[in-house]
Design a protein around this motif. Structure first.
Motif, PDB file in Angstrom:
ATOM      1  N   ARG A 890       0.832  -1.208   0.000  1.00 15.12           N
ATOM      2  CA  ARG A 890       0.000   0.000   0.000  1.00 15.12           C
ATOM      3  C   ARG A 890       0.866   1.258   0.000  1.00 15.12           C
ATOM      4  O   ARG A 890       0.586   2.231  -0.701  1.00 15.12           O
ATOM      5  N   THR A 891       1.908   1.237   0.802  1.00 17.58           N
ATOM      6  CA  THR A 891       2.820   2.385   0.858  1.00 17.58           C
ATOM      7  C   THR A 891       3.460   2.639  -0.505  1.00 17.58           C
ATOM      8  O   THR A 891       3.573   3.780  -0.981  1.00 17.58           O
ATOM      9  N   ALA A 892       3.866   1.543  -1.174  1.00 12.45           N
ATOM     10  CA  ALA A 892       4.499   1.680  -2.492  1.00 12.45           C
ATOM     11  C   ALA A 892       3.503   2.263  -3.518  1.00 12.45           C
ATOM     12  O   ALA A 892       3.847   3.151  -4.332  1.00 12.45           O
ATOM     13  N   GLN A 896       3.619   5.786  -5.735  1.00 16.27           N
ATOM     14  CA  GLN A 896       3.471   5.848  -7.197  1.00 16.27           C
ATOM     15  C   GLN A 896       2.365   6.841  -7.598  1.00 16.27           C
ATOM     16  O   GLN A 896       2.496   7.607  -8.566  1.00 16.27           O
ATOM     17  N   LEU A 897       1.225   6.821  -6.852  1.00 16.26           N
ATOM     18  CA  LEU A 897       0.114   7.724  -7.154  1.00 16.26           C
ATOM     19  C   LEU A 897       0.543   9.182  -7.018  1.00 16.26           C
ATOM     20  O   LEU A 897       0.205  10.034  -7.848  1.00 16.26           O
ATOM     21  N   THR A 898       1.297   9.485  -5.964  1.00 15.97           N
ATOM     22  CA  THR A 898       1.775  10.851  -5.769  1.00 15.97           C
ATOM     23  C   THR A 898       2.647  11.305  -6.943  1.00 15.97           C
ATOM     24  O   THR A 898       2.535  12.433  -7.438  1.00 15.97           O
ATOM     25  N   ARG A 902       1.848  14.522  -9.651  1.00 15.72           N
ATOM     26  CA  ARG A 902       2.765  15.632  -9.945  1.00 15.72           C
ATOM     27  C   ARG A 902       3.070  15.724 -11.458  1.00 15.72           C
ATOM     28  O   ARG A 902       3.153  16.808 -12.047  1.00 15.72           O
ATOM     29  N   THR A 903       3.235  14.559 -12.021  1.00 13.15           N
ATOM     30  CA  THR A 903       3.517  14.556 -13.483  1.00 13.15           C
ATOM     31  C   THR A 903       2.346  15.162 -14.266  1.00 13.15           C
ATOM     32  O   THR A 903       2.503  15.976 -15.191  1.00 13.15           O
ATOM     33  N   LEU A 904       1.130  14.763 -13.870  1.00 18.72           N
ATOM     34  CA  LEU A 904      -0.057  15.289 -14.540  1.00 18.72           C
ATOM     35  C   LEU A 904      -0.167  16.804 -14.372  1.00 18.72           C
ATOM     36  O   LEU A 904      -0.492  17.538 -15.318  1.00 18.72           O
TER      37      LEU A 904
END
Length: 952
Positions: A890-892, A896-898, A902-904
């Motif tokens: 879950r932490t990983a 990845q979502l964060t 930022r990229t978006l």
């Protein structure tokens, strides 16, 4: 005789007596002077033959090792008895102990030379002192030894007169002198070094050489008078008081060191010193010679004083002291110790002090004369060594000695032994077959006890044996027979407590009790009960009943080979003096059965008791503490030091635990329990309660400890603890396994600290287990109820006592027919009692087996539950591991979502600036749009960078 002849020396050697060691030193030196190749064997009167071997270069072994004694007699070319005052008695010589491991005193000093003479060996009585001889058997023994000797020398004329009075006026006796007169005290530089090493150089001293003595006198009184006499005298003449112990032994009358310490501690106004360590005779003589004056009670202190020219005043406790003091031309003061007074003592000391130069000269002159006379002893011994061989043929000697060995082996295993005529050899000494005293039969029952009061008769002892005696006396009284109790004492006394009359008899040891009792009362009782069976002896009147309170020779001190053999022989022989022996445990019965099937038939199992009306279950203890109780005397045998070892750890690990010691203590145990109480105030308590208040101690406890190490039967404390509903921890010692089934009504452990701590930790943490053990303890203890015990004793006593018919005529013994009828009745009753006991035991064991089965089923269910719990615990661990993996995943994913967010956001900003350049020209409208764009971008980036790619 050939070179390297063997000499066997019989005497009181190896027991720490400086006088006797001086005799042996002088004798060996004199005999070796002309015959350096002589080989000596000197049996040790103590258990330490190594000291004799080291000090004198002789072969040695314990004198109680009768097998080696027979070998030494067989190998000897000459047997010497002496020297010194061996031929005297103050206690019964017990001639029946001759040629056994239990011989002592006259039965040893006279028996061995008599045997040697019958084997054809040369025998010499060497510079002996004779008398007093108070017992007829002692006179017989001494006469037999004198008639067996080939040469006799005595150290004074009175000894010669006594021997001739016993053995005839034509007895060849030569008056010489004590062998010690041949020694030479250390002198010159050696003496000065000795004084410096002892720390007594540079001061003038009054030497005091006294011994314990309470035979016919009040020792406390003469001690007080002695101190009141020497203290002022020493202070007046500026003298220190130097105590010179002549015997270093642990037993009462032989312990000079303790007496010296006690007297020294009571002298307040003068300097005092005690020579506490043993000194070689010639060195001690040198130290004594450094004194200005000597108060001499020990005979050889008087001889040392003459040899060194030291004036002395003599204290008369034995005829030998005044006999030697009066050898001087002008006899010095000789004060009877029983009549000693401070005034007379001071006057005598002043008299000798004023003429000390004259007394010194007389002493040296006497020493020179006696030294020449003492040399005659060695001349006669050499004459016997030169005499032609006259021993019996070896085969005949071996046959006689083999018969003696066989008799001793039979006695040691409890078999009957004929005391006379069994060897078909020359007749035994007349003393062996001493005449019996005519007896009357009284109506009373006598209980012989090792102790009920202390030896002075001032304090009643508190213990299981004393409680047993009280209850047994009540049972006997309920049958209508008076009870009298007899015990050893320092002096005769009579006391009465709770209606029970107790007599103290002035005897040296337990073996003398029955003979002294007969001499005191002049009658034989209906029944003699020995509270401790081992106190019975050859003079125990029949019928006799003994009680075993458990095996007492399983302590570490009794595990040496010689000690164990001695205890085994004593136990079996004592049982043989009884008609029936009651045992409180099966451990003793099993041991006797393994040793002697014949003696095992005398044994009756009758376990100890508990008064269920006095000791009964009470309400559970309130509070959150756990109280542990040690309800016994605080001694090593009862496991006190095991408890003391683990207690600090238990208290540290369990703050709610308290420890209660309830019992008497002294010495090191008292100091340790006080230290424990001081270190943990309030949590360790110590007190002593009378038996009638012990229920209070149990009521205040949760756990009771019975961690005995040895000498245990069936513990009264254990029964009381179970009766009051307390969980018990006991060791597997003695009769305790008869009472505890491990895990059912108590915990049975090995007798060591680790096992005790583990069991204690288990009960502290598990109140349910405590309740379980307590509940079953209450059930099993019903079989030990005091009413059942009393009924069993009444049944047994009826086989000996005429409960329903007239008492036998007290002027004669019953005829043979009535005796045989009585014996058949006794045997029938005992057979029924054994059958009933066996039946009760079978029933009890069946009940216990049934309970064991139920416990097994319960334990199986508990094991199954524990297995399920273990399985669930395993599943729990697996799930926990899976949850950890999921958390990491879950932490990983969150990381990845964060990153994607930022990229978006950056892509949206880039697109925004491209659209702005195409749609808006330079100017105000562009700045307004720019501010709006910054707010939008800021929200997208989360307050991140809002600058466009071209800046502001």
């Amino acid at each position: 005789m050939t070179a390297g002849s063997r000499v066997l020396v019989i005497g009181y050697y190896g027991d720490g007596n400086t006088g006797d060691e001086a005799v042996l030193t002088a004798m060996l030196r004199g005999l070796r002077r002309g015959r350096p190749d002589l080989r000596f064997t000197v049996p040790a009167y103590s258990g330490d033959p190594a000291s004799l071997r080291a000090a004198h270069g002789v072969e040695s072994f314990p004198f109680s090792d009768i097998g080696r004694m027979f070998d030494a007699v067989d190998d000897a070319d000459l047997v010497i008895v002496g020297g010194g005052g061996l031929l005297h008695d103050y206690i019964d010589p017990r001639p029946e102990t001759m040629f056994t491991a239990h011989h002592f005193a006259l039965s040893y000093y006279c028996g061995i030379p008599w045997l040697a003479s019958r084997l054809g060996k040369s025998v010499m009585l060497y510079a002996v002192g004779v008398g007093p001889l108070l017992y007829p058997a002692s006179r017989d023994l001494t006469r037999d030894a004198a008639l067996a000797a080939d040469a006799i020398t005595v150290r004074d004329a009175e000894s010669a007169a006594i021997l001739r009075g016993l053995a005839g006026e034509d007895l060849d006796v030569e008056i010489t002198a004590d062998a010690v007169w041949q020694l030479f005290p250390a002198e010159g530089e050696r003496r000065e070094r000795l004084l410096a090493d002892a720390g007594i150089a540079g001061r003038r001293w009054l030497g005091v050489a006294v011994r314990n003595w309470n035979v016919g006198v009040d020792q406390a009184r003469w001690e007080a008078e002695l101190l009141a006499g020497i203290g002022p005298f020493a202070a007046r003449h500026d003298l220190g008081v130097l105590f010179l112990p002549f015997q270093h032994a642990e037993t009462g009358l032989q312990n000079d060191v303790d007496l010296a310490r006690r007297l020294s501690g009571r002298l307040r106004d003068v300097p005092t010193t005690v020579l506490e360590t043993p000194w070689p005779p010639e060195e001690l003589a040198a130290v004594l010679g450094a004194c200005e004056l000597v108060l001499a009670m020990r005979l050889h202190s008087l001889i040392f004083a003459c040899m060194t020219g030291t004036p002395f005043v003599a204290l008369d406790y034995d005829p030998k002291v005044p006999l030697h003091a009066r050898m001087l031309d002008a006899a010095p003061p000789v004060l009877p110790v029983g009549e000693l007074s401070a005034d007379r003592l001071r006057a005598a000391l002043e008299r000798v002090w004023s003429g000390r130069e004259d007394w010194s000269r007389q002493g040296r002159a006497l020493a020179a004369t006696m030294r020449k006379r003492a040399a005659r002893n060695d001349e006669l011994a050499s004459t016997l060594l030169d005499r032609a061989e006259r021993a019996l043929p070896r085969r005949l000697r071996h046959r006689i000695l083999a018969g003696l060995r066989e008799r001793e082996e039979l006695r040691a295993t409890g078999q009957p032994v004929e005391e006379t005529g069994s060897l078909r050899a020359p007749a035994w000494p007349p003393a062996i077959a001493a005449a019996r005293v005519s007896e009357r039969v009284s109506r009373e029952v006598r209980i012989v006890a090792p102790a009920f009061f202390d030896p002075q008769g001032e304090r009643v002892l508190r213990g299981g044996a004393e409680r047993y005696l009280r209850e047994l006396a009540r049972v006997i009284a309920s049958l209508g027979f008076p009870v009298e109790v007899f015990q050893p004492a320092r002096q005769a006394w009579v006391r009465e407590v709770d209606g029970l009359r107790v007599h103290g008899l002035a005897v040296e040891n337990n073996a003398e009790l029955d003979r002294a009792l007969l001499a005191t009362t002049g009658s034989r009782p209906l029944l003699t009960v020995h509270l401790a069976f081992y106190t019975a002896g050859a003079h125990t009147p029949r019928p006799a009943l003994g009680i075993s309170h458990g095996i007492y020779w399983d302590d570490p001190a009794s595990q040496t080979r010689s000690q164990f053999r001695w205890h085994r022989a004593q136990a079996l022989q004592s049982l043989d003096y009884h008609d029936v022996a009651v045992s409180v445990d099966t451990n003793t019965i099993n041991w006797v059965g393994a040793m002697s099937a014949r003696l095992a038939e005398k044994m009756v199992y009758l376990p100890n008791f508990v008064d269920l009306a006095e000791f009964r279950p009470g309400p559970p203890r309130r509070g959150d503490t756990v109280a542990i109780l040690f309800p016994r005397r605080l001694v090593a045998a009862r496991g006190f030091w095991l408890v003391a070892e683990i207690l600090p750890h238990v208290l540290a690990d369990h703050p709610r635990v308290e420890m209660h010691f309830v019992g008497e203590a002294s010495g090191a145990e008292e100091a340790e329990v006080r230290r424990l109480a001081d270190r943990t105030p309030g949590r360790v308590q110590w007190r002593s309660l009378p038996p009638e208040r012990m229920s209070e101690a149990y009521a205040a406890a949760d756990i009771v400890l019975i961690p005995s190490l040895h000498s245990e039967g069936t513990s009264l404390s254990l029964l009381e603890a179970q009766a009051t509903g307390r969980a018990v921890i006991a060791t597997r010692i003695g009769g305790l396994p008869d009472m505890i089934l491990d895990g059912f009504n108590g915990l049975l452990i090995e007798p060591d600290a680790a096992a005790l701590r583990a069991a204690l930790e288990r009960l502290i943490r598990c109140p349910d287990l405590r309740a379980h053990l307590a509940r079953h303890g209450i059930e099993t203890v019903q079989r030990f109820a005091i009413d059942r015990w009393r009924a069993s004793w009444r049944d047994l006593l009826r086989t000996f006592l005429p409960v329903e018919r007239d008492v036998m005529d007290d002027t004669r013994f019953p005829d043979e027919t009535s005796v045989r009828t009585r014996l058949f009745e006794v045997e029938g009753t005992l057979a029924r009692a054994r059958a009933e006991t066996a039946e009760r035991e079978i029933g009890a064991r069946l009940l216990l087996y049934e309970r064991d089965a139920r416990i097994g089923e319960r334990d199986a269910r508990i094991d199954e539950r524990d297995a399920r719990i273990d399985a669930l615990e395993g599943e729990k661990r697996v799930l926990a591991e899976r949850l950890e993996v999921i958390d990491r995943e879950r932490t990983a994913l969150r990381d990845q979502l964060t990153a994607l967010e930022r990229t978006l956001a950056h892509r949206v900003v880039s697109r925004f600036w491209r659209v702005k350049r195409r749609l808006f020209p330079e100017g105000s409208r562009r700045r307004k749009f720019y501010r709006l764009g910054r707010r939008v971008v800021g929200k997208l980036l989360g307050a991140g960078d809002t600058e466009g790619p071209e800046g502001s």
